[in-house]
Design a protein around this motif. Structure first.
Motif, PDB file in Angstrom:
ATOM      1  N   GLU A   1       0.642  -1.330  -0.118  1.00  0.00           N
ATOM      2  CA  GLU A   1      -0.022  -0.078   0.014  1.00  0.00           C
ATOM      3  C   GLU A   1       0.902   1.208  -0.048  1.00  0.00           C
ATOM      4  O   GLU A   1       0.605   2.366  -0.697  1.00  0.00           O
ATOM      5  CB  GLU A   1      -0.936   0.070   1.152  1.00  0.00           C
ATOM      6  N   ASP A   2       2.119   1.186   0.755  1.00  0.00           N
ATOM      7  CA  ASP A   2       2.815   2.300   0.837  1.00  0.00           C
ATOM      8  C   ASP A   2       3.519   2.753  -0.472  1.00  0.00           C
ATOM      9  O   ASP A   2       3.513   3.759  -1.054  1.00  0.00           O
ATOM     10  CB  ASP A   2       3.802   2.102   1.963  1.00  0.00           C
ATOM     11  N   LEU A   3       3.890   1.369  -1.235  1.00  0.00           N
ATOM     12  CA  LEU A   3       4.648   1.688  -2.249  1.00  0.00           C
ATOM     13  C   LEU A   3       3.712   1.882  -3.450  1.00  0.00           C
ATOM     14  O   LEU A   3       4.072   2.841  -4.330  1.00  0.00           O
ATOM     15  CB  LEU A   3       5.252   0.009  -2.919  1.00  0.00           C
ATOM     16  N   LEU A   4       2.503   1.510  -3.501  1.00  0.00           N
ATOM     17  CA  LEU A   4       1.312   2.135  -4.499  1.00  0.00           C
ATOM     18  C   LEU A   4       1.055   3.614  -4.508  1.00  0.00           C
ATOM     19  O   LEU A   4       1.143   4.310  -5.120  1.00  0.00           O
ATOM     20  CB  LEU A   4      -0.078   1.527  -4.200  1.00  0.00           C
ATOM     21  N   ALA A   5       0.840   3.868  -3.118  1.00  0.00           N
ATOM     22  CA  ALA A   5       0.825   5.578  -2.819  1.00  0.00           C
ATOM     23  C   ALA A   5       1.915   6.427  -3.204  1.00  0.00           C
ATOM     24  O   ALA A   5       1.575   7.317  -4.059  1.00  0.00           O
ATOM     25  CB  ALA A   5       0.468   5.683  -1.275  1.00  0.00           C
ATOM     26  N   VAL A   6       3.188   5.900  -3.182  1.00  0.00           N
ATOM     27  CA  VAL A   6       4.152   6.693  -3.605  1.00  0.00           C
ATOM     28  C   VAL A   6       4.398   6.898  -5.311  1.00  0.00           C
ATOM     29  O   VAL A   6       4.322   7.772  -5.565  1.00  0.00           O
ATOM     30  CB  VAL A   6       5.596   6.094  -3.015  1.00  0.00           C
ATOM     31  N   VAL A   7       4.069   5.777  -5.672  1.00  0.00           N
ATOM     32  CA  VAL A   7       4.207   5.509  -7.152  1.00  0.00           C
ATOM     33  C   VAL A   7       3.055   6.366  -7.782  1.00  0.00           C
ATOM     34  O   VAL A   7       3.149   7.079  -8.708  1.00  0.00           O
ATOM     35  CB  VAL A   7       4.157   4.165  -7.662  1.00  0.00           C
ATOM     36  N   ALA A   8       1.865   6.241  -7.349  1.00  0.00           N
ATOM     37  CA  ALA A   8       0.641   6.963  -7.815  1.00  0.00           C
ATOM     38  C   ALA A   8       0.958   8.368  -7.727  1.00  0.00           C
ATOM     39  O   ALA A   8       0.500   9.150  -8.659  1.00  0.00           O
ATOM     40  CB  ALA A   8      -0.386   6.416  -7.102  1.00  0.00           C
ATOM     41  N   ALA A   9       1.462   8.593  -6.468  1.00  0.00           N
ATOM     42  CA  ALA A   9       1.729  10.371  -6.322  1.00  0.00           C
ATOM     43  C   ALA A   9       2.639  10.823  -7.286  1.00  0.00           C
ATOM     44  O   ALA A   9       2.329  11.905  -8.011  1.00  0.00           O
ATOM     45  CB  ALA A   9       2.159  10.595  -4.827  1.00  0.00           C
TER      46      ALA A   9
ATOM     47  N   THR B   1      -5.504   6.819   0.260  1.00  0.00           N
ATOM     48  CA  THR B   1      -6.425   5.712   1.407  1.00  0.00           C
ATOM     49  C   THR B   1      -5.383   4.881   1.895  1.00  0.00           C
ATOM     50  O   THR B   1      -4.396   4.634   1.605  1.00  0.00           O
ATOM     51  CB  THR B   1      -7.416   5.179   0.427  1.00  0.00           C
ATOM     52  N   ALA B   2      -6.019   4.077   3.111  1.00  0.00           N
ATOM     53  CA  ALA B   2      -5.225   3.158   3.469  1.00  0.00           C
ATOM     54  C   ALA B   2      -4.868   2.038   2.792  1.00  0.00           C
ATOM     55  O   ALA B   2      -3.759   1.403   2.850  1.00  0.00           O
ATOM     56  CB  ALA B   2      -5.641   2.595   4.988  1.00  0.00           C
ATOM     57  N   SER B   3      -5.477   1.690   1.378  1.00  0.00           N
ATOM     58  CA  SER B   3      -5.186   0.735   0.604  1.00  0.00           C
ATOM     59  C   SER B   3      -4.149   1.083  -0.368  1.00  0.00           C
ATOM     60  O   SER B   3      -3.761   0.333  -1.237  1.00  0.00           O
ATOM     61  CB  SER B   3      -6.631   0.258  -0.053  1.00  0.00           C
ATOM     62  N   GLY B   4      -3.656   2.184  -0.257  1.00  0.00           N
ATOM     63  CA  GLY B   4      -2.642   2.733  -1.126  1.00  0.00           C
ATOM     64  C   GLY B   4      -3.250   3.541  -2.472  1.00  0.00           C
ATOM     65  O   GLY B   4      -2.466   3.810  -3.302  1.00  0.00           O
ATOM     66  N   GLU B   5      -4.362   3.725  -2.334  1.00  0.00           N
ATOM     67  CA  GLU B   5      -4.756   4.646  -3.845  1.00  0.00           C
ATOM     68  C   GLU B   5      -4.552   6.009  -3.516  1.00  0.00           C
ATOM     69  O   GLU B   5      -4.867   6.516  -2.469  1.00  0.00           O
ATOM     70  CB  GLU B   5      -6.393   4.409  -3.744  1.00  0.00           C
ATOM     71  N   VAL B   6      -4.584   6.592  -4.288  1.00  0.00           N
ATOM     72  CA  VAL B   6      -4.059   8.116  -4.418  1.00  0.00           C
ATOM     73  C   VAL B   6      -5.412   8.750  -5.402  1.00  0.00           C
ATOM     74  O   VAL B   6      -5.509   8.168  -6.593  1.00  0.00           O
ATOM     75  CB  VAL B   6      -2.774   8.339  -4.926  1.00  0.00           C
TER      76      VAL B   6
END
Length: 190
Positions: free
Chosen positions: A18-26, A96-101
């Motif tokens: 989730e953290d990795l997804l959030a960073v890449v999405a941002a 979100t907590a699931s890593g979505e931005v």
């Protein structure tokens, strides 16, 4: 006396998906700051346009055709249109907590169907744009495209923008420009 040590591992592999997804999405959304993506769904009158960090609108270009387009922001602003409706201006980034931005857009054109109960004025349109890997787009060559656009309630819209850089993580942890993710601010104490 007993001494304690604490170590820091600086690797994307140490982070939750989730953290990795959030960073890449941002980071991917940031790379789109000077672009606008458009999609006219088959047979639809309106074309949806998302300009990250700027605005979302429905428009009717003079030369409207079904399908996807990616434009520079200045080209999108200069485009001749028959009609357009603002769905909102960029307000904030939400993770979100699931890593979505997602980007929240507020203050769009007044909704002539829905009034604010206190003022009696038309309620402004709004939109939420979520950046995600969309399975249906994985095999296509499009790196960025509007996958879905739904009016979830009167004059309130949810859109999903497919970002190829978010597919197949964490095995392919890059930001869409071929750069590996080399720093994440995530920590877990055990």
């Amino acid at each position: 006396a007993r001494a304690g040590y604490r170590g820091l591992v600086a690797s994307p592999l140490a982070c939750a998906r989730e953290d990795l997804l959030a960073v890449v999405a941002a980071r991917a959304a940031g790379r789109l700051a000077d672009l606008c993506v458009q999609r006219r769904f088959k047979g639809a009158w309106w074309t949806f346009e998302v300009c990250p960090f700027k605005g979302v609108r429905q428009l009717r270009p003079r030369d409207a055709t079904d399908g996807h387009r990616t434009l520079t922001r200045s080209t999108a602003e200069d485009e001749e249109v028959e009609a357009e409706v603002s769905l909102g201006s960029y307000a904030e980034t939400v993770a979100t907590a699931s890593g979505e931005v997602s980007h929240a857009f507020r203050g769009g054109a007044g909704c002539d169907i829905d009034e604010d109960s206190t003022s009696g004025e038309p309620r402004p349109r709004d939109a939420l744009v979520t950046f995600a890997c969309v399975d249906a787009f994985k095999r296509r060559r499009r790196r960025v495209a509007i996958a879905t656009a739904v009016e979830t309630s009167t004059c309130s819209y949810d859109l999903v923008v497919h970002v190829a850089a978010l597919c197949d993580l964490p095995n392919h942890a890059d930001d869409g420009a071929g750069r590996g993710v080399d720093h994440l601010d995530c920590r877990r104490d055990r």
